[in-house]
Write a protein that holds these residues in place. Structure first.
Motif, PDB file in Angstrom:
ATOM      1  N   TYR A 190     -58.575  18.962  10.559  1.00 27.69           N
ATOM      2  CA  TYR A 190     -58.659  17.481  10.849  1.00 27.69           C
ATOM      3  C   TYR A 190     -59.836  17.005  11.172  1.00 27.69           C
ATOM      4  CZ  TYR A 190     -57.582  13.078  13.167  1.00 27.69           C
ATOM      5  OH  TYR A 190     -57.470  11.925  13.472  1.00 27.69           O
ATOM      6  N   CYS A 191     -60.842  16.121  10.317  1.00 24.40           N
ATOM      7  CA  CYS A 191     -61.943  15.594  10.553  1.00 24.40           C
ATOM      8  C   CYS A 191     -61.742  14.234  11.503  1.00 24.40           C
ATOM      9  CB  CYS A 191     -62.455  15.277   9.262  1.00 24.40           C
ATOM     10  SG  CYS A 191     -62.865  16.897   8.399  1.00 24.40           S
ATOM     11  N   GLY A 192     -61.282  14.573  12.832  1.00 21.37           N
ATOM     12  CA  GLY A 192     -61.162  13.379  13.553  1.00 21.37           C
ATOM     13  C   GLY A 192     -62.369  12.361  13.826  1.00 21.37           C
ATOM     14  N   ALA A 193     -63.428  12.998  13.732  1.00 25.30           N
ATOM     15  CA  ALA A 193     -64.784  12.240  14.024  1.00 25.30           C
ATOM     16  C   ALA A 193     -65.112  11.266  12.818  1.00 25.30           C
ATOM     17  CB  ALA A 193     -65.903  13.005  14.131  1.00 25.30           C
ATOM     18  N   GLN A 194     -64.668  11.434  11.599  1.00 24.20           N
ATOM     19  CA  GLN A 194     -64.953  10.739  10.320  1.00 24.20           C
ATOM     20  C   GLN A 194     -63.682   9.742  10.379  1.00 24.20           C
ATOM     21  OE1 GLN A 194     -64.996  14.126  10.567  1.00 24.20           O
ATOM     22  NE2 GLN A 194     -67.265  14.304  10.361  1.00 24.20           N
ATOM     23  N   GLN A 195     -62.614   9.611  10.997  1.00 26.37           N
ATOM     24  CA  GLN A 195     -61.548   8.860  10.548  1.00 26.37           C
ATOM     25  C   GLN A 195     -61.872   7.334  10.915  1.00 26.37           C
ATOM     26  OE1 GLN A 195     -58.824   9.716   9.200  1.00 26.37           O
ATOM     27  NE2 GLN A 195     -59.717  11.704   9.505  1.00 26.37           N
ATOM     28  N   HIS A 196     -62.824   6.794  11.875  1.00 23.80           N
ATOM     29  CA  HIS A 196     -63.208   5.518  11.980  1.00 23.80           C
ATOM     30  C   HIS A 196     -64.464   4.935  11.533  1.00 23.80           C
ATOM     31  CE1 HIS A 196     -59.911   6.495  14.993  1.00 23.80           C
ATOM     32  NE2 HIS A 196     -59.239   5.370  14.407  1.00 23.80           N
ATOM     33  N   ILE A 197     -65.018   5.785  10.517  1.00 24.80           N
ATOM     34  CA  ILE A 197     -66.293   5.194   9.981  1.00 24.80           C
ATOM     35  C   ILE A 197     -65.631   4.204   9.143  1.00 24.80           C
ATOM     36  CG2 ILE A 197     -67.907   5.789   8.315  1.00 24.80           C
ATOM     37  CD1 ILE A 197     -67.896   8.709   9.236  1.00 24.80           C
ATOM     38  N   GLU A 198     -66.528   2.875   9.574  1.00 25.08           N
ATOM     39  CA  GLU A 198     -65.979   1.405   9.013  1.00 25.08           C
ATOM     40  C   GLU A 198     -66.439   1.394   7.248  1.00 25.08           C
ATOM     41  OE1 GLU A 198     -67.028  -1.735  11.141  1.00 25.08           O
ATOM     42  OE2 GLU A 198     -66.039  -1.002  12.987  1.00 25.08           O
ATOM     43  N   SER A 199     -67.439   1.990   6.877  1.00 25.65           N
ATOM     44  CA  SER A 199     -67.604   1.711   5.558  1.00 25.65           C
ATOM     45  C   SER A 199     -67.228   3.016   4.848  1.00 25.65           C
ATOM     46  CB  SER A 199     -69.211   2.229   5.380  1.00 25.65           C
ATOM     47  OG  SER A 199     -69.518   2.290   4.109  1.00 25.65           O
ATOM     48  N   PHE A 200     -66.332   2.397   3.790  1.00 23.05           N
ATOM     49  CA  PHE A 200     -65.633   3.433   2.820  1.00 23.05           C
ATOM     50  C   PHE A 200     -66.581   4.573   2.019  1.00 23.05           C
ATOM     51  CE2 PHE A 200     -63.530   4.857  -1.444  1.00 23.05           C
ATOM     52  CZ  PHE A 200     -62.552   5.278  -0.887  1.00 23.05           C
ATOM     53  N   SER A 253     -56.100  15.718   7.544  1.00 25.19           N
ATOM     54  CA  SER A 253     -56.242  14.184   6.842  1.00 25.19           C
ATOM     55  C   SER A 253     -55.790  13.366   7.990  1.00 25.19           C
ATOM     56  CB  SER A 253     -55.575  13.902   5.646  1.00 25.19           C
ATOM     57  OG  SER A 253     -56.112  12.655   5.256  1.00 25.19           O
ATOM     58  N   GLY A 254     -55.966  11.952   7.926  1.00 27.12           N
ATOM     59  CA  GLY A 254     -55.467  10.899   8.730  1.00 27.12           C
ATOM     60  C   GLY A 254     -55.628   9.539   8.229  1.00 27.12           C
ATOM     61  N   THR A 255     -54.877   8.743   8.747  1.00 30.31           N
ATOM     62  CA  THR A 255     -54.990   7.281   8.340  1.00 30.31           C
ATOM     63  C   THR A 255     -56.520   6.772   7.437  1.00 30.31           C
ATOM     64  OG1 THR A 255     -53.450   6.830   9.683  1.00 30.31           O
ATOM     65  CG2 THR A 255     -54.508   4.924   8.844  1.00 30.31           C
ATOM     66  N   GLY A 256     -57.313   7.173   8.345  1.00 24.32           N
ATOM     67  CA  GLY A 256     -58.754   6.728   7.989  1.00 24.32           C
ATOM     68  C   GLY A 256     -59.067   7.499   6.688  1.00 24.32           C
ATOM     69  N   THR A 257     -58.724   8.581   6.423  1.00 22.43           N
ATOM     70  CA  THR A 257     -59.374   9.424   5.227  1.00 22.43           C
ATOM     71  C   THR A 257     -58.181   9.683   4.102  1.00 22.43           C
ATOM     72  OG1 THR A 257     -59.212  11.307   6.265  1.00 22.43           O
ATOM     73  CG2 THR A 257     -61.343  10.291   6.758  1.00 22.43           C
TER      74      THR A 257
END
Length: 380
Positions: free
Chosen positions: A184-194, A228-232
């Motif tokens: 689970y890549c939590g640190a990457q989930q909220h990077i705003e740029s796709f 994975s997560g909502t962001g990715t």
């Protein structure tokens, strides 16, 4: 007086949302169901399973809707959440944080005996051995998933070699069933740029492939690759390494995820279904009104809430203490009056939900049901 006592008489009354005592956690039932259906349809298109994370909603009612839409189970951050969902009839649970204390391991072994398909993550051979002993005492077995550190050094094995060693230790315990890996890549989930988020996930996925290759070479090819997560979720579906996704916040869409370009097209793929409804309690200044929601009603780790309705969208929220918040905008104190309702988009849904005992389900402006936040406070 609890929410059920305060509000049950309002269920079914047209326009009854306006009569709710505030601050109150409100959930748009139709938007919730559309969000659940949207991700279920998307993962089915890729032939990938969905095991959504219940740490977001902590709700047996929502978990049941997700399973009814095709989810294979639920993820839980803590054993306490898993106990509540299991008691509610949810099967296929995965506990995504290591369970390590003797008391918690004993609870895990007891839960394994009554929760079909239960799995838990491990990142240390000693914990796996202790869990196996507890399971043997209960006459139970448990699915074992190796947690892989994605680089944030929170939990997870730190190398492919460590993953292989842990898989070997799990294989030696007949009470443990090796299932695969979690990443689970939590640190990457909220990077705003796709584009930036995709580049970061591609780099981390390359590392995950090396771990899977080492496990496979050693005879421990994973059946399940979960994360994975909502962001990715869109990126991970396209990269194709996961067998199942753990996205959770998609059911609500908080401020943090609304700020992200989730699909690369600047269009939010999910709707805002969750809000905290508040009221103006003071309006004695032209550019500021005070609301009845502060630190006790909204999480603060994800920034500030934004206006969903009832006030100018450009109004800026400022925390004013435990019980109060301010909305600041030119002339806002001249247009809003004490008692006026304002709905807020929460900054971070998971900890905000944990502040409340109940969801108030609405369709349009009518209260249609009240659901408990079933696993509220189950942090152990």
């Amino acid at each position: 007086m609890d929410d059920v006592t305060l509000h049950t008489h309002l269920i079914g009354q047209q326009g009854s949302r306006a009569a709710l005592n505030t601050p109150v956690l409100v959930l748009d039932l139709d938007a919730l169901d559309r969000n659940i259906a949207a991700l279920a349809t998307l993962v089915a298109r890729y032939d990938i399973a969905l095991r959504p994370h219940a740490k977001t909603h902590k709700s047996v009612d929502i978990a049941r809707r997700q399973v009814a839409a095709g989810a294979v189970g639920s993820c839980c951050a803590k054993i306490g959440e898993a106990e509540v969902l299991a008691d509610g009839g949810i099967e296929g649970l995965l506990i995504t944080s290591p369970v390590t204390s003797p008391a918690a391991i004993a609870r895990l072994a007891a839960l394994a005996k009554r929760s079909p398909g239960l799995m838990a993550v491990f990142d240390h051979p000693g914990v796996a051995a202790a869990t196996a002993r507890a399971l043997a005492a209960e006459g139970a077995t448990l699915g074992a998933v190796i947690d892989i550190d994605p680089g944030i050094r929170r939990t997870g094995v730190a190398s492919p070699e460590a993953a292989v060693a842990l898989a070997a230790a799990i294989a030696e315990a007949p009470e443990l069933r090796y299932q695969g890996v979690q990443f689970y890549c939590g640190a990457q989930q909220h990077i705003e740029s796709f584009a930036e988020r995709r580049a970061a996930i591609e780099e981390r996925t390359a590392y995950l492939r090396t771990v899977i290759a080492a496990l496979t070479e050693a005879g421990f090819a994973p059946t399940i690759v979960t994360g994975s997560g909502t962001g990715t979720h869109r990126i991970d579906l396209e990269l194709g390494i996961f067998t199942e996704l753990q996205a959770g916040s998609y059911v609500f869409m908080d401020r943090q995820y609304l700020d992200c370009d989730l699909a690369g097209d600047a269009i939010a793929p999910f709707e805002t279904s969750l809000a905290v409804d508040t009221r103006v309690v003071s309006a004695n200044h032209a550019a500021l009104v005070t609301l009845d929601a502060g630190f006790k009603s909204l999480s603060t780790d994800g920034g500030k809430p934004s206006v969903l309705r009832g006030a100018p969208a450009e109004a800026t929220f400022a925390f004013m203490g435990d019980e109060h918040g301010a909305l600041v905008a030119p002339g806002i104190g001249e247009t809003l009056r004490p008692g006026d309702a304002v709905s807020l988009v929460v900054p971070h849904c998971d900890p905000t939900v944990n502040l409340y005992d109940f969801y108030h389900l609405v369709r349009a402006d009518t209260l249609v049901d009240i659901w408990p936040v079933s696993a509220r406070g189950r942090a152990r």
